[in-house]
Each structure stands twice: as C-alpha cells, then as structure tokens.
Design a protein around this motif. Sequence first.
Motif, PDB file in Angstrom:
ATOM      1  N   ARG A   1      -6.061  -2.407  -6.959  1.00 15.50           N
ATOM      2  CA  ARG A   1      -5.164  -1.259  -6.791  1.00 15.50           C
ATOM      3  C   ARG A   1      -3.781  -1.551  -7.354  1.00 15.50           C
ATOM      4  NH1 ARG A   1      -4.089  -1.437  -1.380  1.00 15.50           N
ATOM      5  NH2 ARG A   1      -1.998  -2.228  -1.854  1.00 15.50           N
ATOM      6  N   ARG A   2      -3.233  -2.725  -7.050  1.00 14.06           N
ATOM      7  CA  ARG A   2      -1.897  -3.074  -7.515  1.00 14.06           C
ATOM      8  C   ARG A   2      -1.837  -3.141  -9.040  1.00 14.06           C
ATOM      9  NH1 ARG A   2       2.906  -4.623  -5.134  1.00 14.06           N
ATOM     10  NH2 ARG A   2       2.959  -2.359  -5.394  1.00 14.06           N
ATOM     11  N   ARG A   3      -2.862  -3.727  -9.660  1.00 15.55           N
ATOM     12  CA  ARG A   3      -2.907  -3.768 -11.128  1.00 15.55           C
ATOM     13  C   ARG A   3      -2.938  -2.366 -11.707  1.00 15.55           C
ATOM     14  NH1 ARG A   3      -6.858  -7.774 -10.371  1.00 15.55           N
ATOM     15  NH2 ARG A   3      -8.480  -6.312 -11.007  1.00 15.55           N
ATOM     16  N   ALA A   4      -3.792  -1.531 -11.137  1.00 18.09           N
ATOM     17  CA  ALA A   4      -3.966  -0.175 -11.664  1.00 18.09           C
ATOM     18  C   ALA A   4      -2.692   0.647 -11.533  1.00 18.09           C
ATOM     19  CB  ALA A   4      -5.115   0.515 -10.928  1.00 18.09           C
ATOM     20  N   LEU A   5      -2.026   0.549 -10.391  1.00 23.96           N
ATOM     21  CA  LEU A   5      -0.831   1.367 -10.181  1.00 23.96           C
ATOM     22  C   LEU A   5       0.313   0.933 -11.079  1.00 23.96           C
ATOM     23  CD1 LEU A   5      -0.588   3.771  -8.161  1.00 23.96           C
ATOM     24  CD2 LEU A   5      -2.574   2.323  -7.781  1.00 23.96           C
ATOM     25  N   SER A   6       0.436  -0.369 -11.349  1.00 23.43           N
ATOM     26  CA  SER A   6       1.476  -0.818 -12.278  1.00 23.43           C
ATOM     27  C   SER A   6       1.188  -0.361 -13.699  1.00 23.43           C
ATOM     28  CB  SER A   6       1.609  -2.346 -12.227  1.00 23.43           C
ATOM     29  OG  SER A   6       2.333  -2.761 -11.092  1.00 23.43           O
ATOM     30  N   ARG A   7      -0.078  -0.397 -14.086  1.00 21.41           N
ATOM     31  CA  ARG A   7      -0.441   0.107 -15.412  1.00 21.41           C
ATOM     32  C   ARG A   7      -0.080   1.588 -15.541  1.00 21.41           C
ATOM     33  NH1 ARG A   7      -6.471  -2.483 -15.034  1.00 21.41           N
ATOM     34  NH2 ARG A   7      -5.980  -4.624 -15.678  1.00 21.41           N
TER      35      ARG A   7
ATOM     36  N   HIS B   1       0.840  -1.205   0.000  1.00 26.53           N
ATOM     37  CA  HIS B   1       0.000   0.000   0.000  1.00 26.53           C
ATOM     38  C   HIS B   1       0.873   1.252   0.000  1.00 26.53           C
ATOM     39  CE1 HIS B   1      -3.964   1.934   1.612  1.00 26.53           C
ATOM     40  NE2 HIS B   1      -3.586   2.435   0.450  1.00 26.53           N
ATOM     41  N   ALA B   2       1.928   1.231   0.817  1.00 24.82           N
ATOM     42  CA  ALA B   2       2.831   2.382   0.882  1.00 24.82           C
ATOM     43  C   ALA B   2       3.470   2.658  -0.470  1.00 24.82           C
ATOM     44  CB  ALA B   2       3.901   2.133   1.940  1.00 24.82           C
ATOM     45  N   VAL B   3       3.947   1.617  -1.134  1.00 22.53           N
ATOM     46  CA  VAL B   3       4.581   1.780  -2.443  1.00 22.53           C
ATOM     47  C   VAL B   3       3.570   2.277  -3.471  1.00 22.53           C
ATOM     48  CG1 VAL B   3       5.635   0.511  -4.355  1.00 22.53           C
ATOM     49  CG2 VAL B   3       6.447   0.153  -2.023  1.00 22.53           C
ATOM     50  N   ASP B   4       2.332   1.815  -3.388  1.00 24.88           N
ATOM     51  CA  ASP B   4       1.312   2.287  -4.324  1.00 24.88           C
ATOM     52  C   ASP B   4       1.007   3.773  -4.122  1.00 24.88           C
ATOM     53  OD1 ASP B   4       1.160  -0.130  -5.559  1.00 24.88           O
ATOM     54  OD2 ASP B   4      -0.688  -0.788  -4.580  1.00 24.88           O
ATOM     55  N   VAL B   5       0.999   4.218  -2.861  1.00 20.01           N
ATOM     56  CA  VAL B   5       0.857   5.658  -2.599  1.00 20.01           C
ATOM     57  C   VAL B   5       2.022   6.411  -3.230  1.00 20.01           C
ATOM     58  CG1 VAL B   5       0.862   7.436  -0.799  1.00 20.01           C
ATOM     59  CG2 VAL B   5      -0.499   5.362  -0.494  1.00 20.01           C
TER      60      VAL B   5
ATOM     61  N   SER C   1      -4.531   7.662  -9.008  1.00 17.27           N
ATOM     62  CA  SER C   1      -5.006   8.285  -7.771  1.00 17.27           C
ATOM     63  C   SER C   1      -6.413   7.824  -7.412  1.00 17.27           C
ATOM     64  CB  SER C   1      -4.977   9.815  -7.909  1.00 17.27           C
ATOM     65  OG  SER C   1      -3.638  10.276  -8.012  1.00 17.27           O
ATOM     66  N   LEU C   2      -7.257   7.657  -8.399  1.00 12.40           N
ATOM     67  CA  LEU C   2      -8.638   7.228  -8.130  1.00 12.40           C
ATOM     68  C   LEU C   2      -8.711   5.771  -7.691  1.00 12.40           C
ATOM     69  CD1 LEU C   2     -10.463   8.994 -11.105  1.00 12.40           C
ATOM     70  CD2 LEU C   2     -10.557   9.630  -8.688  1.00 12.40           C
ATOM     71  N   LYS C   3      -7.688   4.986  -8.002  1.00 12.15           N
ATOM     72  CA  LYS C   3      -7.681   3.568  -7.627  1.00 12.15           C
ATOM     73  C   LYS C   3      -6.965   3.294  -6.300  1.00 12.15           C
ATOM     74  CE  LYS C   3      -9.869   1.465 -11.024  1.00 12.15           C
ATOM     75  NZ  LYS C   3     -11.083   0.636 -10.787  1.00 12.15           N
ATOM     76  N   LEU C   4      -6.460   4.327  -5.637  1.00 11.57           N
ATOM     77  CA  LEU C   4      -5.712   4.090  -4.400  1.00 11.57           C
ATOM     78  C   LEU C   4      -6.562   3.486  -3.294  1.00 11.57           C
ATOM     79  CD1 LEU C   4      -3.163   7.002  -3.810  1.00 11.57           C
ATOM     80  CD2 LEU C   4      -2.720   4.583  -4.229  1.00 11.57           C
ATOM     81  N   ASN C   5      -7.843   3.730  -3.326  1.00 10.51           N
ATOM     82  CA  ASN C   5      -8.729   3.187  -2.294  1.00 10.51           C
ATOM     83  C   ASN C   5      -9.486   1.945  -2.756  1.00 10.51           C
ATOM     84  OD1 ASN C   5      -8.082   5.169  -0.358  1.00 10.51           O
ATOM     85  ND2 ASN C   5      -9.524   6.620  -1.276  1.00 10.51           N
TER      86      ASN C   5
ATOM     87  N   THR D   1      -9.705  -2.245  -3.868  1.00 13.11           N
ATOM     88  CA  THR D   1      -9.217  -3.458  -3.215  1.00 13.11           C
ATOM     89  C   THR D   1      -7.748  -3.669  -3.579  1.00 13.11           C
ATOM     90  OG1 THR D   1      -9.909  -4.833  -5.082  1.00 13.11           O
ATOM     91  CG2 THR D   1     -11.501  -4.509  -3.287  1.00 13.11           C
ATOM     92  N   PRO D   2      -6.973  -4.339  -2.723  1.00 14.72           N
ATOM     93  CA  PRO D   2      -5.533  -4.463  -2.979  1.00 14.72           C
ATOM     94  C   PRO D   2      -5.185  -5.021  -4.355  1.00 14.72           C
ATOM     95  CG  PRO D   2      -6.011  -5.112  -0.729  1.00 14.72           C
ATOM     96  CD  PRO D   2      -7.337  -4.863  -1.384  1.00 14.72           C
TER      97      PRO D   2
END
Length: 371
Positions: free
Chosen positions: A298-304, A222-226, A288-292, A294-295
């Motif tokens: 969220r992880r898929r979205a942040l890597s994309r 979660h921290a890395v995704d932020v 930013s919209l995917k930070l909240n 599900t894990p």
Amino acid sequence: MDFNFTDDQEALRDAVRKWVDRSYTFERRNAIVKAGGFDRAVYGELAELGLAGLYVAEEHGGMGMGPVEAMVVMEELGRGIVMEPLKHTLVASGTIGAYAPEDVKAQWLPKIASGEALVVLAHQERAARYNLHKCETQASQAGDAWTVTGSKSIVPAGDHADAFIVPAVANGKLALFVVERQAQGVATRGYGTQDGSRAAEVTLNKAPAQLLTLDGITALEHAVDVGIAATCAEGVGALDKTMGLTADYMNTRKQFGVALSTFQALRHRMADMKMQLELARSMSYYASLKLNATPSERRRALSRAKYQLGVSMRFIGQNSVQLHGGIGVTDEYAGSHYFKALTQLEMAFGDTLHHLGEVSERMQDTAGVFA
C-alpha cells in the motif's frame, strides 16, 4: 480488470455533482474565501448527503462504503474545488473505525457521520518534512488519564474543528490520541491558505487526551495513505475541470480572426495535457484500489500515485495558465483558483520530490527495465 462503476457508485457521483453545480457555485466559494475559508453550513450540507459517514460503519450511523466510493465523491468535490475538509473526515473516521477501541468508536463515529463533529488529523510538525517518524509532541500518562504537549502545523480548519487526531510519543513509541479543541491547554491560530481554504497552528500544553491506539506509526501511515488517495481523486476532479475551462477558452478566444483551438501547436499542447490527465486518473484508481493491500504494498502504491499526481497537477496547471495568458492568473477568473488549488494539492501529504524519494527507497530487487 473491470473499471466500470456500479449503478450505486454512478448514482453517488451524480448526487455529488448536482450538489456542486447547484449549491457550490463560484460566487458562493468566493464569499466563503472572503469570510475566512470555512463554512460550517456547507460542511453540514455535505453531511446531509451522507458523505461524512462514507467510511463509518452502518452500526454507527454511517454508509459503510469503501475507497472506490470515496474516490468518486472526492473527484466531484475536486471539480468544484470545495474547500470544506471532507477528505480529512474520511481520514479521521477511517482511522478511528480501524484502530480505536469500541468506546472511542461509539463516542465519535456517530457524531462524525451526522456532521455534528468535525475531526481532523493534526500530524504535521515544522521539523518533520513529511517524515511520519519524526514527532516532538509528547504524551504523559497519570493512571488512566493522558495529556499531550506539543505543536502541530497546517491543521485543516484547525480553529473550527471539534477535535484532532494527534500523534505523540508515549513511553518512547508513537501513539495516536484524540484531543478536543475546547479542552484545557489547547490553543489555535487560524489563517487562510493559498487556495482560499483555512488551516491553523495548534498548540497543546498538557491537554487532556483520549488514547486512540498505542500502535501509532501503523495507524498514522494508514491514515496518511487514506489522505493521499483522497487527494489524488480530488486532484483528478480539479484537473478535469481545468482542462474543460482551458478547452472552452481556446474555442472562444480568437487571435488573427480565428479561434486559438485552430492553431496546431496549441492543440498539441492540449493533447499533452490530456495525456497527463489520464495518467493521473489511472494512478488515482490504482491508489484507491491499493488502500486495502498489505502495508508495504500500500505504501509503495500510494507514493507512486502521489508522485504522478504531482507531476500532472504541475504540468496541467502551468500549461493552462500559459494557454490563457494574463486572464489565467486574475482573481476574477475561475481558472486561477483551480491553479492555486492544484498547487496546494501537490504539497498535501507529501510533495512530489518527497514521494519520488519514497518510491526510490521502496524499490525492490526486481525493479528496473531488465527485471
């Protein structure tokens, strides 16, 4: 979907932009680079604006805001390529606020919000290659007390930070700890980075530590995704400014008696750069919209998002240098510093190839053209 910002968000953007334009000039930034790459006074100015407390709840002296406000702030700081590690403050305060016990929150969050304490994430190790599950740092418990032994690399402002959030293996499972820089057994070696900012190698030898959470991998991801979301927003701001500098140069620099902007081939190049900028911007919003979410989502979205930002930063940075010619890489010209900042941002929290692999691994059965 409504992508318009609220009046409060626009007011926040305006306040940060005015501070960057007025107080973080290119000359001041150069002076900070020459002095070592970190200025506590500048960080204090950011804290006075309330930015260090963006993710801190009001009960702990913060602003209690969310990912969109953080995105707005980081875009503006990116436009000024501000080196002081506010995004790492967002990472630290968000992690402590979401996962730490109440006594740890009460101890650290008010000091983070006021700017009294700079707390940064120290998670990278030499052999990890961005893999969050690989951690050689060990934690030992004696009664209620913990100690941590290991080494962390490229810790932002590591020789100036007041404390670190440190992942370490405790009883065979990853956990997170807070370690103060002045604690016994902590040693730092600071150095300048490519973009002029500051980092450090941190060595921990049975350093006293405060347990943040035993569910370390969940909190660390979660921290890395932020951090990724903040890096994406910062990148968009730097890309936007890079585009502006390039357009101004092409409108004023003349070749064969006419401005470079009149040449059709160069205008097409600028159009391609603009397309990459807007792709980056849309994916930054998505992150930013995917930070909240599900894990797993969220992880898929942040890597994309980080993959697209990496592609855009490389494309726009390199084309900007080519369109400028030799001046684009001179230290006296601001454009070269944006290029270096973009190059470093591309590698932050996982480079483009790493996140391409993450996107590939997380593809589901429905992925593909014919899904």
